[in-house]
Design a protein around this motif. Structure first.
Motif, short mmCIF file in Angstrom:
data_model
loop_
_atom_site.label_atom_id
_atom_site.label_comp_id
_atom_site.label_asym_id
_atom_site.label_seq_id
_atom_site.Cartn_x
_atom_site.Cartn_y
_atom_site.Cartn_z
N GLY A 276 0.80 -1.22 0.00
CA GLY A 276 0.00 0.00 0.00
C GLY A 276 0.83 1.26 0.00
N CYS B 140 -2.91 5.44 -1.25
CA CYS B 140 -3.90 4.47 -0.78
C CYS B 140 -4.25 4.67 0.69
CB CYS B 140 -3.39 3.04 -0.98
SG CYS B 140 -3.33 2.50 -2.70
N ASP C 230 -5.12 -0.28 -2.58
CA ASP C 230 -6.19 -0.29 -3.58
C ASP C 230 -5.69 -1.07 -4.80
OD1 ASP C 230 -8.00 0.23 -5.58
OD2 ASP C 230 -8.08 2.40 -5.25
N CYS D 185 -4.88 1.06 -7.83
CA CYS D 185 -4.12 2.29 -7.62
C CYS D 185 -3.15 2.55 -8.78
CB CYS D 185 -3.34 2.18 -6.30
SG CYS D 185 -2.24 3.58 -5.97
#
Length: 453
Positions: free
Chosen positions: A350, A354, A435, A438
Motif C-alpha cells: 500500500g 492508498c 487499492d 491504484c
C-alpha cells in the motif's frame, strides 16, 4: 540464512522483485513435491547504484503439465504457445522477458548445460520478437542466477536478485565473499557479523529532508558505516532550527542544511561518499538521485516530498522509511496526542495515496515555484513545535528498522510501521491498505515500470 549484504560482484545486472510477487513465485517454485516448476517474469528496467536493474512487474505462472511440460531434450520446458504469448506481451508492454525455473540445492545454483543449450537455441529468436531483453532465471530457496541476452546482441550474467521486504533479501549465484570489518566497527560487527557490516559499506542511501529528524538520521547512518549518502534539502538554517539540528551552532545560521549534514557525516565517518543536492524533493535532480539508491529515508513533511518518494518506491522498487513527529497544539495552547510515526514503504504494498497520506491540494501548491507558492496559500504557515528528543525517537526507530532489515535480523519479513505516543507509552503497529486499482502501487500503475513510466 539468505546471503546478507551487497554482493561485491554485483556491478552488472540485478533483478528486484516486490515481496508480493516473490511470495507467489516461491509458493509455485518450491512446492512440497520437490519437482521442478516454471514461470515467466515480465520486468521493467532502470539504472541502479551498482549497475543495471530489471524490475519484476508481472508474474506469469506456468501451470504444471499444461504450460510447463516434459521437454523433448531437457527434463521440462515451457510450452511453445505459453512462450509465444508471454513474448508478445513483453513486446507490447516494452518489458524484459525472463523465463524462470527451480533447481534443487540451497546456497548455490547454476544453469545446467542442457539449460544453456536451450537458451542458445531459443533466445536469439525471442529477442527478435520482443525487441527487449530476454533471459532465464534459476532459483533455489536461497540462491538465484541469470543468463541475460541483451538487445544489442551481447550476453551477460545476473549478479543478484533483491527482494525489498521487511527483511532486505539478496540472492546470489553462490555465497558472497566476506571481508573483515574495519576496526572502528568492531562492536557493531559483533551483532551484524562481517557480512552484515559489509552490507552497509556498499549501500547508497538517500535522506530527503535534513531538519530535526533528517539531521539525526544522517548522523546515525554515517556512524553505522553506510558507504554513500545522498543528502537532499533546499533550506537554509535559521536561529530557531539550532536546538534541533545535530552539532549546529550560531555560525551555522543562514548556512545550507546540507552543509551541516555534510560536516556531521564526514566527522562521523570520513570514508562515507556524499552526494549533495540543494533542491526540494520534486526537483528533477533530486528525483533522479533517489531513483538510483538502495534505500530512501523520507524526513521531509511536504506533500511533494511524500508523493515523489512514494512514487519512486513503487516505480523503481526501492524500499523507504518515512519518519516524523506530530505535536498538535491548538490556538488555546492545549497539547493534543503527540505521536512519533514510522512508516515502512514496501514496493508493491500500500502506497501513501492508498493510505490517505497525501493531500492533492497541498501537493499542487508544493509543485508551484517557491516564489509563487506562498502567494497561492490562503493563510500563512505557522511553524509547528519541534523538540530534538522527540525527533531522536523517530530517527532512531527508523534507522533501527533499516539496520535490522539490511542484515536480515527482523524476526519476520512483514511491514514494520508504527505510531508511538510518548505521553502514554502506547504503541500501535500499522498495516498499509492497498487499492488494487491504484495508479502508483498496483499492476495498473507505475509499479516496476522504471524508466519507461
Amino acid at each position: 540464512m539468505v546471503h546478507q549484504g551487497v554482493n561485491p560482484r554485483a556491478s552488472g545486472w540485478s533483478v528486484t522483485a516486490p515481496p508480493r510477487l516473490w511470495a507467489d513465485l516461491q509458493q509455485h517454485l518450491f512446492q512440497d513435491d520437490r519437482d521442478e516448476h516454471g514461470a515467466v517474469i515480465l520486468a521493467g528496467q532502470a539504472d541502479g547504484p551498482r549497475g543495471h536493474r530489471l524490475l519484476a512487474r508481472e508474474l506469469l505462472i506456468a501451470e504444471d503439465n499444461v504450460d510447463y511440460v516434459a521437454g523433448t531434450i531437457g527434463y521440462r520446458a515451457l510450452r511453445p504457445e505459453f512462450v509465444r504469448d508471454a513474448a508478445l506481451r513483453a513486446r507490447a508492454e516494452q518489458l524484459a522477458y525472463l523465463a524462470v525455473h527451480s533447481h534443487f540445492g540451497t546456497t548455490s545454483v547454476s544453469f545446467s548445460p542442457i539449460d544453456l543449450a536451450s537458451h542458445e537455441r531459443g533466445y536469439p529468436a525471442l529477442r527478435k520478437i520482443t525487441k527487449q531483453i530476454v533471459g532465464g532465471l534459476v532459483f533455489t530457496p536461497r540462491a538465484g542466477a541469470g543468463d541475460l541476452w541483451l538487445p544489442d546482441g551481447t550476453r551477460d550474467t545476473l549478479a543478484e536478485v533483491v527482494i525489498p521486504g521487511g527483511n532486505l533479501l539478496r540472492l546470489a549465484p553462490s555465497p558472497v565473499p566476506v571481508e573483515a570489518s574495519d576496526a572502528r566497527h568492531d562492536r557493531q560487527a559483533r551483532l551484524f557479523g562481517d557480512r552484515g557490516q559489509q552490507a552497509f559499506t556498499r549501500m547508497r542511501v538517500a535522506v530527503v529532508g535534513l531538519g530535526g529528524v533528517g539531521s539525526i538520521v544522517t548522523e546515525l547512518l554515517a556512524r553505522l558505516g553506510v558507504g554513500h549518502l545522498v543528502l537532499i534539502d533546499a533550506d537554509t538554517i535559521d536561529e530557531t532550527n539550532l536546538p534541533r539540528l545535530i552539532a549546529a551552532d550560531l555560525d551555522d545560521v543562514d548556512a545550507r542544511k546540507t552543509e551541516l549534514a555534510v560536516r556531521n557525516a564526514r566527522r562521523a565517518n570520513p570514508g562515507t561518499k556524499l552526494t549533495v543536492i540543494n533542491e526540494e524533493a520534486q526537483h528533477p535532480d533530486a528525483r533522479q538521485a533517489i531513483a538510483t539508491c538502495d534505500w530512501i529515508f523520507l524526513a521531509a513533511d511536504t506533500n511533494a516530498a511524500r508523493h515523489w518518494v512514494d512514487r519512486t518506491v513503487h516505480q523503481y522498487l526501492i524500499p523507504a522509511t518515512q519518519a516524523g513527529v506530530k505535536i498538535p497544539v491548538d490556538e488555546a495552547g492545549v497539547i493534543g496526542r503527540i505521536h512519533v510515526a514510522i512508516r515502512q514503504l514496501i514496493p508493491g504494498s500500500g502506497c501513501m495515496w492508498c493510505n490517505g497520506l497525501i493531500n492533492p491540494t497541498e501537493l499542487a501548491l508544493d509543485m508551484l515555484p517557491s516564489h509563487v507558492r506562498q502567494q497561492a496559500r490562503y493563510v500563512d504557515d505557522i511553524p509547528a513545535p519541534s523538540v530534538i528528543a522527540l525527533n531522536s525517537l523517530a530517527a532512531s526507530e527508523a534507522v533501527n528498522h533499516f539496520m535490522l532489515a539490511v542484515t536480515n535480523l527482523h524476526t519476520d519479513s512483514g511491514e514494520h510501521s508504527l505510531l508511538r505516543f510518548p505521553r502514554s507509552g502506547r504503541q500501535i503497529c500499522q498495516q498499509s491498505r492497498r487499492d488494487p486499482t491504484c495508479g502508483t502501487c498496483s499492476d495498473h500503475g507505475v509499479l516496476a515500470r522504471g524508466t519507461a513510466a
